[in-house]
Design an enzyme around this catalytic site. Sequence first.
Site, PDB file in Angstrom:
ATOM      1  N   HIS A 207      -2.161 -36.129  -0.349  1.00  0.00           N
ATOM      2  CA  HIS A 207      -1.592 -37.249  -1.635  1.00  0.00           C
ATOM      3  C   HIS A 207      -2.306 -38.204  -1.615  1.00  0.00           C
ATOM      4  O   HIS A 207      -2.811 -38.540  -0.924  1.00  0.00           O
ATOM      5  CB  HIS A 207      -0.168 -37.319  -0.592  1.00  0.00           C
ATOM      6  CG  HIS A 207       0.610 -37.167  -1.628  1.00  0.00           C
ATOM      7  ND1 HIS A 207       0.937 -38.538  -2.243  1.00  0.00           N
ATOM      8  CD2 HIS A 207       1.869 -36.943  -2.204  1.00  0.00           C
ATOM      9  CE1 HIS A 207       1.800 -39.281  -2.896  1.00  0.00           C
ATOM     10  NE2 HIS A 207       2.783 -37.862  -3.222  1.00  0.00           N
TER      11      HIS A 207
ATOM     12  N   ASP B  33       0.706 -38.814   7.930  1.00  0.00           N
ATOM     13  CA  ASP B  33       1.279 -39.747   6.899  1.00  0.00           C
ATOM     14  C   ASP B  33       2.045 -37.867   7.301  1.00  0.00           C
ATOM     15  O   ASP B  33       2.650 -36.815   6.455  1.00  0.00           O
ATOM     16  CB  ASP B  33       0.326 -38.806   5.612  1.00  0.00           C
ATOM     17  CG  ASP B  33       1.538 -38.849   4.493  1.00  0.00           C
ATOM     18  OD1 ASP B  33       2.626 -38.478   4.787  1.00  0.00           O
ATOM     19  OD2 ASP B  33       0.322 -38.584   4.004  1.00  0.00           O
TER      20      ASP B  33
ATOM     21  N   GLN C 196       6.391 -35.247   5.194  1.00  0.00           N
ATOM     22  CA  GLN C 196       6.800 -33.831   4.787  1.00  0.00           C
ATOM     23  C   GLN C 196       7.003 -33.403   6.361  1.00  0.00           C
ATOM     24  O   GLN C 196       7.699 -32.597   6.781  1.00  0.00           O
ATOM     25  CB  GLN C 196       5.944 -32.864   4.498  1.00  0.00           C
ATOM     26  CG  GLN C 196       5.684 -33.143   2.625  1.00  0.00           C
ATOM     27  CD  GLN C 196       6.128 -32.768   1.702  1.00  0.00           C
ATOM     28  OE1 GLN C 196       7.257 -32.416   2.033  1.00  0.00           O
ATOM     29  NE2 GLN C 196       6.585 -34.147   1.063  1.00  0.00           N
TER      30      GLN C 196
ATOM     31  N   LYS D 163      12.835 -38.314   1.510  1.00  0.00           N
ATOM     32  CA  LYS D 163      12.690 -36.899   2.122  1.00  0.00           C
ATOM     33  C   LYS D 163      13.551 -36.547   3.389  1.00  0.00           C
ATOM     34  O   LYS D 163      13.494 -35.248   3.054  1.00  0.00           O
ATOM     35  CB  LYS D 163      11.256 -36.650   2.102  1.00  0.00           C
ATOM     36  CG  LYS D 163      10.007 -36.732   0.421  1.00  0.00           C
ATOM     37  CD  LYS D 163       9.017 -36.821   0.844  1.00  0.00           C
ATOM     38  CE  LYS D 163       8.379 -37.284   0.115  1.00  0.00           C
ATOM     39  NZ  LYS D 163       8.226 -37.172  -1.598  1.00  0.00           N
TER      40      LYS D 163
ATOM     41  N   CYS E 156       0.602 -35.251  -7.484  1.00  0.00           N
ATOM     42  CA  CYS E 156       0.384 -35.941  -6.350  1.00  0.00           C
ATOM     43  C   CYS E 156      -1.210 -35.122  -4.876  1.00  0.00           C
ATOM     44  O   CYS E 156      -1.813 -36.497  -3.829  1.00  0.00           O
ATOM     45  CB  CYS E 156       0.439 -37.592  -5.939  1.00  0.00           C
ATOM     46  SG  CYS E 156       1.719 -37.456  -7.164  1.00  0.00           S
TER      47      CYS E 156
HETATM   48  N1  7TS Z   1       2.458 -37.809   1.743  1.00  0.00           N
HETATM   49  C1  7TS Z   1       3.073 -37.078   1.095  1.00  0.00           C
HETATM   50  C2  7TS Z   1       2.528 -35.573   2.300  1.00  0.00           C
HETATM   51  C3  7TS Z   1       4.214 -36.528   0.277  1.00  0.00           C
HETATM   52  O1  7TS Z   1       4.480 -35.789  -0.200  1.00  0.00           O
HETATM   53  C4  7TS Z   1       4.206 -38.362  -0.502  1.00  0.00           C
HETATM   54  C5  7TS Z   1       4.953 -37.483  -1.525  1.00  0.00           C
HETATM   55  C6  7TS Z   1       4.073 -38.476  -0.635  1.00  0.00           C
HETATM   56  C7  7TS Z   1       2.806 -39.368   0.529  1.00  0.00           C
HETATM   57  C8  7TS Z   1       4.755 -40.528  -0.476  1.00  0.00           C
HETATM   58  O2  7TS Z   1       5.740 -40.497  -0.610  1.00  0.00           O
HETATM   59  P1  7TS Z   1       6.677 -41.868  -1.748  1.00  0.00           P
HETATM   60  O3  7TS Z   1       7.692 -41.448  -0.516  1.00  0.00           O
HETATM   61  O4  7TS Z   1       5.812 -42.754  -0.785  1.00  0.00           O
HETATM   62  O5  7TS Z   1       6.062 -41.776  -3.275  1.00  0.00           O
HETATM   63  N2  7TS Z   1       5.572 -36.324  -1.707  1.00  0.00           N
HETATM   64  C9  7TS Z   1       6.023 -36.369  -3.128  1.00  0.00           C
HETATM   65  C10 7TS Z   1       6.011 -34.380  -4.097  1.00  0.00           C
HETATM   66  O6  7TS Z   1       5.340 -33.690  -2.482  1.00  0.00           O
HETATM   67  N3  7TS Z   1       6.617 -34.514  -4.460  1.00  0.00           N
HETATM   68  O7  7TS Z   1       6.484 -35.937  -5.607  1.00  0.00           O
HETATM   69  C11 7TS Z   1       6.228 -36.462  -4.418  1.00  0.00           C
END
Ligand code: 7TS
Length: 418
Positions: free
Chosen positions: A135, A212, A215, A238, A376
């Site tokens: 990401h 990271d 997920q 999430k 992303c």
């Molecule tokens: N890393 C992974 C693997 C992610 O899926 C996401 C967000 C992030 C980092 C960033 O997370 P945040 O909460 O700090 O924004 N992924 C997604 C997605 O797949 N669709 O919208 C956000």
Amino acid sequence: MSEPAVATPAGLTAFDPLKVRADFPILSRQVHGRDLAYLDSAASAQKPKQVIDAITRAYGEEYANVHRGAYYLSELATTNYEAAREKVRAFINARELSEVVFTKGATEAINLVAATYGRATLKAGDEVVLTQLEHHSNIVPWQLLRDATGCVLKVVPVAEDGSVSVEAFAEVIGPKTKLVAVAHVSNVLGTVLPVYEIVQLAHEVGAKVLIDGCQGIVHQHVDVRALECDFYVFSGHKLYGPTGIGVLWARAELLSAMPPYQGGGDMIESVSFEKTTWAEAPAKFEAGTPPIVQAIGLGAAIDYLNGLDREAVEAHEAELLRYAMTHLAQVPGLKLIGTAPGKASVQSFVMEGAHPHDLATVLDRFGVAVRAGHHCAQPLMEALNVPATTRASFAIYNTTDDVDALIAALRRAQEMLL
Ligand code: 7TS
């Protein structure tokens, strides 16, 4: 009269997706006059009423700033905030409470590590290893670090089915590697990375590993001690918790050696114009009024998940994915993107002749919420040679009815778009 004993059929457990579904108020609403099939939990999951109630209670009955007042409400809010930290510690099996730092999300947690550990430790020529499927949150902070230190980014390739092999890591990790930063589970492909093996390879050359887990933590039990990693980050939203809260877990000795990220209240031991000294972790990394209620909401989400049979949850999500992959593959002109063995319940696809955004817009008219775009992960799109994908992601509250709604809407979309 007593009820006749009913044997539980083999393979069936206490987990009931319909009962879980009933805990999520938003799932009973309609969208465009249709029942909602929410298939975008990888972007952000919906919240159970237990989390919503905890947030309402925290603001409505138990609210004040933390770590400050000697009065009842401030002490209560502090107790609740710190209790949330303990819930996170236990959830990921961290050794020490002080290893759990609250951030506003995974993105901030990765930036924190890059800006503190990275800048203090890496020199020109040192290597940071990433993969093609990261990401942007796990790419851009390392590019900022590269600009600041002259370190070099090395990228491990992804195979055609979306898997990333240990061998591919072994080819890239070398004596100059200082840090490996990898997703636990891909947000686009659902690939589960061999993180334990990656940690072993990295540690052999003395490099640290950041996982990271945005997920990963949603789809499987995470034990940071068993993974043997050095940093693990995730976002609350999430994991069925609120937005505005995330977690950085790091080994105590790393946090204690790292300089602070931001300066302000709460992160100091003493301040004078001549010299300021820092508080110990985690306070050292939590400058300013923290996301108090968000942390409490995350704690409630963890309580909620702990109340479920997580093995049964994993089995449910695996079964939904299998069902979805089977039926999606039967839609003419549809190609699955991401078919690595053992993957998590996130499925991207492309449809011949239909742009992913148009497809998602038509699906929405049928009440089916999916995400379309590059997710992303632009470098991954380039590696896969697709401009974008449509992605359905499956969570604890989804059922085969949601998959059926997706398939029916896709067939209708085909009639409309092609
Ligand atoms: N890393 C992974 C693997 C992610 O899926 C996401 C967000 C992030 C980092 C960033 O997370 P945040 O909460 O700090 O924004 N992924 C997604 C997605 O797949 N669709 O919208 C956000």
